[in-house]
Design a protein around this motif. Structure first.
Motif, PDB file in Angstrom:
ATOM      1  N   PRO A 122       0.809  -1.224   0.000  1.00 59.12           N
ATOM      2  CA  PRO A 122       0.000   0.000   0.000  1.00 59.12           C
ATOM      3  C   PRO A 122       0.841   1.273   0.000  1.00 59.12           C
ATOM      4  O   PRO A 122       0.403   2.306  -0.526  1.00 59.12           O
ATOM      5  CB  PRO A 122      -0.823  -0.118   1.286  1.00 59.12           C
ATOM      6  N   ALA A 123       2.048   1.216   0.552  1.00 55.69           N
ATOM      7  CA  ALA A 123       2.922   2.394   0.563  1.00 55.69           C
ATOM      8  C   ALA A 123       3.417   2.751  -0.832  1.00 55.69           C
ATOM      9  O   ALA A 123       3.915   3.865  -1.048  1.00 55.69           O
ATOM     10  CB  ALA A 123       4.118   2.142   1.485  1.00 55.69           C
ATOM     11  N   LEU A 124       3.289   1.832  -1.808  1.00 61.31           N
ATOM     12  CA  LEU A 124       3.744   2.099  -3.175  1.00 61.31           C
ATOM     13  C   LEU A 124       2.755   2.949  -3.968  1.00 61.31           C
ATOM     14  O   LEU A 124       3.074   3.398  -5.071  1.00 61.31           O
ATOM     15  CB  LEU A 124       3.979   0.774  -3.907  1.00 61.31           C
ATOM     16  N   ALA A 125       1.547   3.169  -3.435  1.00 58.35           N
ATOM     17  CA  ALA A 125       0.583   4.056  -4.102  1.00 58.35           C
ATOM     18  C   ALA A 125       1.153   5.475  -4.170  1.00 58.35           C
ATOM     19  O   ALA A 125       1.951   5.870  -3.309  1.00 58.35           O
ATOM     20  CB  ALA A 125      -0.738   4.047  -3.348  1.00 58.35           C
ATOM     21  N   PRO A 126       0.769   6.266  -5.173  1.00 59.97           N
ATOM     22  CA  PRO A 126       1.342   7.618  -5.321  1.00 59.97           C
ATOM     23  C   PRO A 126       1.257   8.458  -4.053  1.00 59.97           C
ATOM     24  O   PRO A 126       2.171   9.223  -3.752  1.00 59.97           O
ATOM     25  CB  PRO A 126       0.504   8.209  -6.458  1.00 59.97           C
ATOM     26  N   ASP A 127       0.180   8.323  -3.285  1.00 64.90           N
ATOM     27  CA  ASP A 127       0.051   9.084  -2.044  1.00 64.90           C
ATOM     28  C   ASP A 127       0.047   8.164  -0.832  1.00 64.90           C
ATOM     29  O   ASP A 127      -0.509   8.495   0.215  1.00 64.90           O
ATOM     30  CB  ASP A 127      -1.241   9.906  -2.062  1.00 64.90           C
ATOM     31  N   GLY A 128       0.689   7.011  -0.961  1.00 61.36           N
ATOM     32  CA  GLY A 128       0.658   6.015   0.104  1.00 61.36           C
ATOM     33  C   GLY A 128       1.490   6.406   1.303  1.00 61.36           C
ATOM     34  O   GLY A 128       2.389   7.247   1.237  1.00 61.36           O
ATOM     35  N   ALA A 129       1.166   5.794   2.443  1.00 64.79           N
ATOM     36  CA  ALA A 129       1.927   5.972   3.680  1.00 64.79           C
ATOM     37  C   ALA A 129       2.211   4.600   4.263  1.00 64.79           C
ATOM     38  O   ALA A 129       1.424   3.665   4.085  1.00 64.79           O
ATOM     39  CB  ALA A 129       1.141   6.816   4.679  1.00 64.79           C
ATOM     40  N   LEU A 130       3.331   4.473   4.955  1.00 65.69           N
ATOM     41  CA  LEU A 130       3.689   3.198   5.572  1.00 65.69           C
ATOM     42  C   LEU A 130       3.147   3.189   7.000  1.00 65.69           C
ATOM     43  O   LEU A 130       3.430   4.111   7.770  1.00 65.69           O
ATOM     44  CB  LEU A 130       5.197   2.997   5.565  1.00 65.69           C
ATOM     45  N   ALA A 131       2.372   2.165   7.343  1.00 64.56           N
ATOM     46  CA  ALA A 131       1.683   2.135   8.626  1.00 64.56           C
ATOM     47  C   ALA A 131       2.662   2.192   9.794  1.00 64.56           C
ATOM     48  O   ALA A 131       3.597   1.396   9.875  1.00 64.56           O
ATOM     49  CB  ALA A 131       0.834   0.865   8.734  1.00 64.56           C
ATOM     50  N   LEU A 132       2.466   3.170  10.681  1.00 61.45           N
ATOM     51  CA  LEU A 132       3.240   3.320  11.907  1.00 61.45           C
ATOM     52  C   LEU A 132       2.284   3.505  13.073  1.00 61.45           C
ATOM     53  O   LEU A 132       1.176   4.012  12.908  1.00 61.45           O
ATOM     54  CB  LEU A 132       4.181   4.528  11.837  1.00 61.45           C
ATOM     55  N   SER A 133       2.729   3.122  14.280  1.00 61.72           N
ATOM     56  CA  SER A 133       1.959   3.402  15.483  1.00 61.72           C
ATOM     57  C   SER A 133       2.484   4.679  16.114  1.00 61.72           C
ATOM     58  O   SER A 133       3.527   5.207  15.730  1.00 61.72           O
ATOM     59  CB  SER A 133       2.063   2.235  16.477  1.00 61.72           C
ATOM     60  N   GLY A 134       1.760   5.182  17.127  1.00 60.25           N
ATOM     61  CA  GLY A 134       2.174   6.401  17.806  1.00 60.25           C
ATOM     62  C   GLY A 134       1.060   7.419  17.805  1.00 60.25           C
ATOM     63  O   GLY A 134       1.219   8.541  17.321  1.00 60.25           O
ATOM     64  N   ASP A 135      -0.087   7.031  18.360  1.00 58.01           N
ATOM     65  CA  ASP A 135      -1.278   7.869  18.275  1.00 58.01           C
ATOM     66  C   ASP A 135      -1.211   9.118  19.139  1.00 58.01           C
ATOM     67  O   ASP A 135      -2.066   9.999  19.020  1.00 58.01           O
ATOM     68  CB  ASP A 135      -2.523   7.061  18.668  1.00 58.01           C
ATOM     69  N   ASP A 136      -0.227   9.228  20.034  1.00 60.23           N
ATOM     70  CA  ASP A 136      -0.167  10.406  20.882  1.00 60.23           C
ATOM     71  C   ASP A 136       0.394  11.622  20.151  1.00 60.23           C
ATOM     72  O   ASP A 136       0.304  12.740  20.648  1.00 60.23           O
ATOM     73  CB  ASP A 136       0.672  10.116  22.134  1.00 60.23           C
TER      74      ASP A 136
END
Length: 625
Positions: free
Chosen positions: A337-351
């Motif tokens: 999914p991160a390879l999509a033009p506007d994709g992001a790589l899933a990270l945690s850290g909701d604070d």
């Protein structure tokens, strides 16, 4: 006569000086036992060894344990004090005084073996003749042993062979855990019934050695749950499972069995989890005259426990192991999914959502930059596949949020292929156009072009994870982890604190070597590997793990070698994620080749030796895939 064979097996292992050769000595010893007697002999040896482990503080010395077992079988008391040298002296004296004890009569053994085998053979012949469904196919089966020697895909075998690992072994594991929880006599009877059923199925499908080792594993599993174990006994159980896997491999079959022994601290009660896998592929790696096999596994049983890792190995296990379905989940939920033009790589850290989202975009941009190198320069193919998976992910997130209001938890698909049938009961959570879009996305993934793209990406990651696990095996074999790099020791403490092994330091050292070697061996996956490491730093739930400590050392070390100014990553026992994100962005801004070169130099600085050149025997390639 059985005792003579028991003593012969115990003596063979007890007199093996090289610990690394004990498994081979065990296999060779049992092959000298007549086939009809192997089961009873193995049962008696297993019981004697299990008792001996509880009687010594040197349970990790397998030869010593077998000397104690030998003395117990002949009724000889060991010397006081649990002294290894004293036990060895009494053992040598006992063997010299009565050498005939471990010299079985071949004639008597043969006669008894014939008698024991005659009845089941007669019954089996009567039952199967002339209706054996596999008789006509036996000549057409492919060669069975080549994959574990030359690489490739092992033989899947027959339906009966598969059923032993897919049906019978899981049924035994379930019965064993039910008995552990209830301690009900009826539950114990069910364990014995499942054990007998498993061995009965195995005798009709597998070779005598494999059945014998399987018998030992089941017997020892029951003993572990019944009596509880210390660390040494748990390791002995792992070695028994490893011997079973060696027997399966000697038949060339595409199956693998793993075991975990978990002990409750409060009660000391132990649980045994036996899991079974198919072997999709065997790769042969070589480094400095040492050979390591890497097995790509896929879960076969359907038990409700799993490893949250992409691969694993242990000091007592000979092979490097990669979990195919876990790698697939990692790819379809994070990397692709991160390879999509506007994709992001899933990270945690909701604070700190702003920091998390910006870092996720930077990490994804780095992965997109190197993706064309995975696909021969075809950036468009990576982008199109990424867009499909990114949109599929978004739809399931929306669907999950709506269902959560009804108290329903929906899990995102973890594979490339999605079977929509199980989700039909919840389609009301998606409006009509969303249902049509999801069906269109699932259909698009059936296109051969997208499948080729995914397979190329998957092959690249599988090879990298294989090398990670192979490095663990090489570190065990070469003694690389005997000292702790000062950077790491400052975080986790020394390897030993008196007589106590610092397990966190040990594991962190192993992960540091393996992750850093991944970066050093493949310039095409530098940014993806760094992004994976960053997830261990950003997710608070992973703070304090071996992977987290390895990631911190790697970020700091690469920043120093690349002359990137940096602050302290750990302040007041908390990770400064903003600083980690800044260092990560600065490293990924450098060329992949520069980062690869400095990763190799950092590994050699930390471990004070050259990084071993790793070659794949199957591909005859060098460090690069």
């Amino acid at each position: 006569m059985l005792q003579a064979h028991v003593l012969a097996v115990l003596a063979a292992i007890a007199t093996t000086e090289d610990a690394s050769a004990i498994r081979d000595a065990r296999v060779a010893a049992y092959r000298r036992v007549p086939v009809g007697l192997r089961g009873p002999v193995r049962t008696r040896v297993t019981r004697a060894v299990s008792d001996a482990i509880f009687a010594t503080q040197h349970g990790d010395d397998e030869a010593h344990v077998h000397r104690l077992a030998y003395l117990a079988v002949i009724g000889r008391d060991p010397p006081q004090g649990d002294d290894v040298a004293a036990v060895r002296a009494v053992f040598d004296e006992a063997r010299a005084a009565r050498p005939e004890r471990e010299r079985p009569s071949t004639a008597r053994a043969l006669m008894l073996g014939v008698v024991m085998l005659a009845v089941p053979i007669a019954i089996t012949t009567w039952w199967l003749w002339p209706h054996d469904p596999y008789a006509a196919l036996s000549e057409a089966l492919p060669p069975s042993r080549g994959a574990y020697v030359e690489g490739g895909r092992p033989d899947p075998g027959t339906a009966a062979q598969r059923a032993v690992f897919e049906v019978r072994l899981p049924a035994f594991t379930i019965a064993l855990d039910r008995w552990r929880a209830s301690r009900d006599p009826n539950a114990r009877a069910a364990v014995d019934a499942e054990r007998d059923a498993t061995l009965g199925a195995a005798r009709g499908a597998l070779g005598a050695d494999t059945v014998s080792f399987l018998d030992a594993v089941l017997t020892q599993s029951i003993a572990v749950v019944e009596g509880g174990v210390d660390r040494h006994a748990a390791e002995s159980h792992v070695r028994s499972v490893d011997a079973l896997d060696a027997a399966i491999q000697s038949e060339g079959l595409a199956y693998y069995v793993d075991a975990e022994v978990l002990t409750e601290r409060a009660t000391g009660a132990s649980r045994v989890y036996l899991s079974s896998f198919t072997v999709d592929n065997v790769a042969i790696y070589e480094a400095e005259g040492r050979t390591v096999r890497a097995l790509r596994l896929r879960r076969l049983d359907r038990l409700n426990f799993a490893r949250a890792v992409l691969g694993f190995t242990r000091p007592q296990v000979r092979d490097a192991l990669v979990l195919g379905e876990r790698v697939e989940e990692h790819l379809v939920q994070a990397i692709v999914p991160a390879l999509a033009p506007d994709g992001a790589l899933a990270l945690s850290g909701d604070d700190d959502l702003a920091l998390r989202d910006e870092t996720a975009r930077v990490a994804a941009a780095g992965v997109r930059d190197e993706a064309p190198r995975w696909l021969g320069g075809d950036a468009a193919a990576a982008s199109e596949l990424g867009a499909i998976f990114a949109r599929r992910h978004a739809l399931f997130v929306a669907w999950s949020e709506r269902l959560s209001e009804r108290g329903i938890v929906l899990r995102e698909p973890d594979g490339y292929v999605v079977d929509l049938e199980p989700y039909t009961a919840f389609t009301g959570a998606l409006v009509a156009h969303e249902r049509r879009e999801l069906e269109a996305l699932v259909g698009a993934l059936e296109d051969e072009r997208h499948q080729r793209t995914y397979r190329a990406i998957e092959a690249r990651f599988l090879a990298s994870i294989e090398r990670h696990e192979v490095q663990h095996r090489l570190d065990f074999l070469m003694g690389t982890l005997g000292t702790l790099p000062p950077r790491l020791e400052a975080m986790v403490g020394p390897l030993r604190m008196g007589d106590v092994v610092n397990l966190l330091a040990e594991r962190s050292n192993a992960e540091l070597s393996a992750y850093l070697s991944e970066l050093a061996r493949d310039a095409t996956l530098v940014r993806a590997s760094l992004a994976l490491l960053l997830r261990h730093v950003f997710d608070r739930r992973l703070w304090g793990t071996a992977e987290c400590h390895a990631a911190l050392v790697i970020l700091e070390g690469l920043a120093d070698r690349l002359a990137i100014p940096r602050g302290t990553l750990v302040v007041a026992r908390r990770i400064d994620r903003a600083e980690a994100a800044r260092i990560h962005a600065a490293i990924t801004a450098r060329s992949d080749d520069d980062v690869q070169r400095e990763a190799r130099a950092l590994w050699e600085e930390l471990y004070q030796r050259p990084l071993p050149a790793l070659r794949s025997g199957a591909r005859a390639s060098d460090d690069t895939p």
